[in-house]
Scaffold this active site. Sequence first.
Site, PDB file in Angstrom:
ATOM      1  N   ARG A  55       6.526 -18.552 -11.385  1.00 47.10           N
ATOM      2  CA  ARG A  55       7.127 -17.193 -11.392  1.00 47.10           C
ATOM      3  C   ARG A  55       7.059 -16.631  -9.972  1.00 47.10           C
ATOM      4  O   ARG A  55       6.037 -16.065  -9.547  1.00 47.10           O
ATOM      5  CB  ARG A  55       6.381 -16.281 -12.357  1.00 47.10           C
ATOM      6  CG  ARG A  55       6.914 -14.847 -12.401  1.00 47.10           C
ATOM      7  CD  ARG A  55       8.264 -14.726 -13.009  1.00 47.10           C
ATOM      8  NE  ARG A  55       8.273 -15.193 -14.387  1.00 47.10           N
ATOM      9  CZ  ARG A  55       9.392 -15.512 -15.048  1.00 47.10           C
ATOM     10  NH1 ARG A  55      10.556 -15.426 -14.436  1.00 47.10           N
ATOM     11  NH2 ARG A  55       9.341 -15.950 -16.294  1.00 47.10           N
ATOM     12  N   GLN A  74      16.770 -23.033 -20.222  1.00 51.43           N
ATOM     13  CA  GLN A  74      17.241 -21.991 -19.288  1.00 51.43           C
ATOM     14  C   GLN A  74      17.045 -22.455 -17.848  1.00 51.43           C
ATOM     15  O   GLN A  74      15.975 -22.954 -17.490  1.00 51.43           O
ATOM     16  CB  GLN A  74      16.422 -20.715 -19.553  1.00 51.43           C
ATOM     17  CG  GLN A  74      16.442 -19.703 -18.424  1.00 51.43           C
ATOM     18  CD  GLN A  74      17.077 -18.379 -18.790  1.00 51.43           C
ATOM     19  OE1 GLN A  74      18.196 -18.337 -19.310  1.00 51.43           O
ATOM     20  NE2 GLN A  74      16.357 -17.328 -18.505  1.00 51.43           N
ATOM     21  N   ARG A  79      13.617 -27.254 -12.005  1.00 44.90           N
ATOM     22  CA  ARG A  79      12.445 -26.461 -11.586  1.00 44.90           C
ATOM     23  C   ARG A  79      11.214 -26.780 -12.424  1.00 44.90           C
ATOM     24  O   ARG A  79      10.140 -26.233 -12.215  1.00 44.90           O
ATOM     25  CB  ARG A  79      12.743 -24.966 -11.674  1.00 44.90           C
ATOM     26  CG  ARG A  79      13.029 -24.505 -13.087  1.00 44.90           C
ATOM     27  CD  ARG A  79      13.167 -23.006 -13.184  1.00 44.90           C
ATOM     28  NE  ARG A  79      13.392 -22.592 -14.575  1.00 44.90           N
ATOM     29  CZ  ARG A  79      13.191 -21.368 -15.026  1.00 44.90           C
ATOM     30  NH1 ARG A  79      12.783 -20.422 -14.203  1.00 44.90           N
ATOM     31  NH2 ARG A  79      13.405 -21.072 -16.298  1.00 44.90           N
ATOM     32  N   HIS A 148      16.855 -19.238  -6.974  1.00 43.44           N
ATOM     33  CA  HIS A 148      16.462 -18.015  -7.682  1.00 43.44           C
ATOM     34  C   HIS A 148      15.346 -17.264  -6.921  1.00 43.44           C
ATOM     35  O   HIS A 148      14.234 -17.132  -7.424  1.00 43.44           O
ATOM     36  CB  HIS A 148      15.976 -18.431  -9.076  1.00 43.44           C
ATOM     37  CG  HIS A 148      15.811 -17.345 -10.085  1.00 43.44           C
ATOM     38  ND1 HIS A 148      14.955 -16.278  -9.919  1.00 43.44           N
ATOM     39  CD2 HIS A 148      16.371 -17.161 -11.307  1.00 43.44           C
ATOM     40  CE1 HIS A 148      14.998 -15.504 -10.977  1.00 43.44           C
ATOM     41  NE2 HIS A 148      15.855 -16.005 -11.836  1.00 43.44           N
ATOM     42  N   ASP A 193      20.637  -7.020 -14.165  1.00 41.01           N
ATOM     43  CA  ASP A 193      20.775  -8.479 -14.302  1.00 41.01           C
ATOM     44  C   ASP A 193      22.266  -8.785 -14.171  1.00 41.01           C
ATOM     45  O   ASP A 193      23.007  -8.720 -15.143  1.00 41.01           O
ATOM     46  CB  ASP A 193      20.244  -8.921 -15.672  1.00 41.01           C
ATOM     47  CG  ASP A 193      20.107 -10.438 -15.755  1.00 41.01           C
ATOM     48  OD1 ASP A 193      19.482 -10.920 -16.716  1.00 41.01           O
ATOM     49  OD2 ASP A 193      20.632 -11.125 -14.847  1.00 41.01           O
ATOM     50  N   GLU A 251      19.786 -14.113  -5.758  1.00 41.55           N
ATOM     51  CA  GLU A 251      19.815 -15.559  -6.008  1.00 41.55           C
ATOM     52  C   GLU A 251      21.155 -16.175  -5.613  1.00 41.55           C
ATOM     53  O   GLU A 251      22.111 -16.127  -6.395  1.00 41.55           O
ATOM     54  CB  GLU A 251      19.545 -15.802  -7.483  1.00 41.55           C
ATOM     55  CG  GLU A 251      18.331 -15.060  -8.033  1.00 41.55           C
ATOM     56  CD  GLU A 251      18.352 -14.900  -9.532  1.00 41.55           C
ATOM     57  OE1 GLU A 251      18.940 -15.749 -10.231  1.00 41.55           O
ATOM     58  OE2 GLU A 251      17.770 -13.912 -10.012  1.00 41.55           O
TER      59      GLU A 251
END
Length: 274
Positions: A55, A74, A79, A148, A193, A251
């Site tokens: 995170r 997702q 990652r 991201h 978002d 991002e």
Amino acid sequence: ELIHVDGMQVVRLSNAEASAEVYLYGAHVTSYVRRGVPKLFLSDLAALDGSAPIRGGIPVCFPQFGKRGPMAVQHGFARRVVWELGGALDAATPSVVLRLPPGEHADWDYRLGCLLKVALEVDGTLVCHMTVHNEESERACSFSTALHAYFCTPDIEKTRISGLQGTTYIDQLAGGAVVEEYPDKVEFLSEVDRIYSGVPSKIMIECGDNLVSELELETFCDAIVWNPHVEKSRGMADLPDDAWKGFVCVEPAVAVQPVVLGAGEHWAAILRIR
Ligand code: TA6
């Protein structure tokens, strides 16, 4: 240089003259400090043991951004795996190349090679150079991707993103409605978002009257802007409840129209941060 932290292989790049330093866990940049200022946010509760995506820093979303593709997971599988060193560390530049390890992944059966080169330029600018190679002999393949990046900011409610005026965005909080970005600055008074398309090559993150960070994009034509704000943060186990006030995600991506690569073709994109 290569160091080991709790059994994880960590790469540290530093450029003393420019007073810049970068840490990477695999292909995941977790820290970038320039002239004593941490530019990237890393949650105090981030999993650094490979048990979950980290995170913060710069998660590599590949071969899919969000749920915009065939995979259930997702942001794709990249990652969630530890990338391998793609060559000797170059202490001179300094730079390091990471390679996505080949392997089977659910919902994905294409052979798509991906390299990430991370370097510090002479002025301390961080460069992330992503290349993708469709290793299939016959089949074309499409993918979406995003770096991201979580940027530190002193106060999200005084933070503005400039450079996006005049573009359009998909509002992920309004069922994907496409909205024209009128105001000259994107503000964060509640959860944001948005998938901006057709973004310029330079995007600025400002807080109050100060330029906090600057992004320069090559080939990345979209950018996602995200802050979870108070409610969504409460539901995130790897983010302290009040940490949303101290970061904004900008991002660089190709997320609206996927990249289509013919058999044997290459694709490359660059993100610079300073
Ligand atoms: O940054 C945009 C976004 O797609 C948001 O919708 C939010 O889900 C964020 O990514 C974080 O996703 P993650 O899977 O890392 O929790």
